[in-house]
Write an enzyme that holds these catalytic residues in place. Structure first.
Site, short mmCIF file in Angstrom:
data_model
loop_
_atom_site.label_atom_id
_atom_site.label_comp_id
_atom_site.label_asym_id
_atom_site.label_seq_id
_atom_site.Cartn_x
_atom_site.Cartn_y
_atom_site.Cartn_z
N THR A 1 -12.52 -23.34 47.97
CA THR A 1 -12.07 -23.12 46.60
C THR A 1 -11.42 -21.75 46.45
O THR A 1 -10.37 -21.60 45.80
CB THR A 1 -13.27 -23.26 45.63
OG1 THR A 1 -13.80 -24.57 45.78
CG2 THR A 1 -12.87 -23.03 44.20
N ASP B 1 -6.98 -9.05 38.53
CA ASP B 1 -8.39 -8.73 38.81
C ASP B 1 -9.27 -9.92 38.41
O ASP B 1 -9.93 -9.90 37.37
CB ASP B 1 -8.75 -7.46 38.02
CG ASP B 1 -10.10 -6.90 38.40
OD1 ASP B 1 -10.65 -7.31 39.44
OD2 ASP B 1 -10.61 -6.03 37.65
N THR C 1 -19.97 -1.43 39.82
CA THR C 1 -20.54 -0.14 39.44
C THR C 1 -21.52 -0.27 38.28
O THR C 1 -22.26 0.66 37.98
CB THR C 1 -19.43 0.86 39.06
OG1 THR C 1 -18.54 0.21 38.16
CG2 THR C 1 -18.66 1.31 40.27
N ASP D 1 -16.68 -18.10 45.27
CA ASP D 1 -16.99 -19.53 45.28
C ASP D 1 -17.04 -19.97 46.74
O ASP D 1 -17.01 -19.13 47.64
CB ASP D 1 -15.91 -20.29 44.48
CG ASP D 1 -16.44 -21.58 43.85
OD1 ASP D 1 -17.16 -22.32 44.56
OD2 ASP D 1 -16.14 -21.84 42.68
N ASP E 1 -6.66 -4.21 29.21
CA ASP E 1 -7.91 -4.75 28.67
C ASP E 1 -7.73 -5.07 27.20
O ASP E 1 -8.33 -4.44 26.31
CB ASP E 1 -9.05 -3.73 28.89
CG ASP E 1 -9.40 -3.59 30.36
OD1 ASP E 1 -9.23 -4.57 31.12
OD2 ASP E 1 -9.83 -2.50 30.77
O1 C5P Z 1 -10.74 3.87 32.65
P1 C5P Z 1 -11.58 2.75 32.07
O2 C5P Z 1 -13.05 2.97 32.24
O3 C5P Z 1 -11.19 2.36 30.69
O4 C5P Z 1 -11.22 1.48 33.01
C1 C5P Z 1 -11.80 0.25 32.74
C2 C5P Z 1 -11.22 -0.73 33.72
O5 C5P Z 1 -11.73 -0.48 35.03
C3 C5P Z 1 -11.58 -2.17 33.38
O6 C5P Z 1 -10.40 -2.97 33.48
C4 C5P Z 1 -12.55 -2.57 34.43
O7 C5P Z 1 -12.43 -3.95 34.78
C5 C5P Z 1 -12.14 -1.69 35.59
N1 C5P Z 1 -13.25 -1.49 36.51
C6 C5P Z 1 -13.19 -2.07 37.75
N2 C5P Z 1 -14.24 -1.92 38.62
C7 C5P Z 1 -15.29 -1.20 38.30
C8 C5P Z 1 -15.37 -0.60 37.05
C9 C5P Z 1 -14.30 -0.77 36.14
O8 C5P Z 1 -12.19 -2.70 38.09
N3 C5P Z 1 -16.25 -1.05 39.18
#
Ligand code: C5P
Length: 240
Positions: A72, A63, A119, A68, A13
């Site tokens: 696509t 990710d 989430t 869509d 990230d």
């Molecule tokens: O451990 P931490 O909270 O830092 O992880 C964040 C990562 O988890 C982000 O890359 C976010 O995209 C991913 N994430 C996810 N799905 C979720 C919540 C967070 O892929 N439901």
């Protein structure tokens, strides 16, 4: 059997290739997979995948959370699979045809993971979006309904909370993969952040999770390598 570190997915990230490569070089010996999300992918473009491999990443989870029309999504998934990644995400949404197109576009070269309900979404938001009361009152029902759609259309698994892993495994079997973010080691002692439905690495493994996405507990540690090793030790202790 997977080694303990192979369960750990570290999310890159960050906003530049240089920062991402530094994390990969530092952590590639103690985590199994690196996740490239929208920010890094949009800033750097598809070459980021090969760049991360050159930096030492053996496995990449892209990710992109596609959503869509089926044609696509199918073509986008084929393009993602061409990059040589292990997993790509797609929203389960409302259309099994979109998921079928994603799986067919992946052609078995990239595993397709369904995102059930983010989430970050609250029951109130689901109600305001017009969903039936029994789904907004109990988001787990919506999560399981969408996971069933992912399984029925050939997705390899879902991204879900560690709290939902046992229900997923009971309903859809051991081979249906569960990838769980929201992992917080008990020793981390961090202040509150935006993750709400959290479990420890040991609890996620005991529930049967296949991969644990762990970002801030590693990234924000004073020694990220030691934090990842400590998490791997906890995973090892929880492996049956
Ligand atoms: O451990 P931490 O909270 O830092 O992880 C964040 C990562 O988890 C982000 O890359 C976010 O995209 C991913 N994430 C996810 N799905 C979720 C919540 C967070 O892929 N439901």
């Amino acid at each position: 059997m997977k080694t303990a570190s192979e369960y750990i997915v570290f999310p890159l990230d960050v906003s530049s290739e240089a920062e991402a490569a530094t994390y990969v070089q530092q952590l590639c010996g103690c985590v199994g997979m690196f996740k490239v999300g929208l920010e890094l992918f949009i800033r750097t473009g598809p070459p980021i995948v090969d760049a991360m491999k050159r930096a030492g990443a053996r496995r990449i989870f892209l990710d992109l959370k596609l959503h869509d029309i089926p044609a696509t999504v199918g073509r986008a998934m084929a393009a993602a699979a061409d990059l040589g990644v292990d997993f790509v995400t797609v929203h389960c949404g409302e259309s099994p045809r979109m998921l079928e197109a994603a799986v067919s576009g992946g052609g078995g070269r990239a595993g397709v993971l369904g995102v059930t309900v983010l989430t970050s979404v609250s029951p109130e938001e689901i109600a305001a979006a017009g969903f039936r009361r029994e789904l907004s009152d109990d988001l787990n029902r919506l999560v399981m309904q969408r996971a069933a759609m992912a399984r029925d259309t050939g997705c390899q698994g879902v991204v879900c909370s560690g709290l939902e892993v046992s229900a997923m495994k009971s309903a859809f079997g051991r081979d249906f993969l569960t990838v769980t973010p929201g992992i917080r080691p008990a020793w981390e002692g961090a202040g509150a952040d935006d993750q709400r439905r959290v479990v420890t690495p040991a609890a996620a493994i005991a529930a049967g999770a296949d991969y644990l996405v762990i970002g801030r507990p590693i990234r924000d540690a004073s020694d990220p390598v030691r934090a990842a090793q400590r998490i791997a030790e906890e995973i090892h202790g929880a492996q049956g």
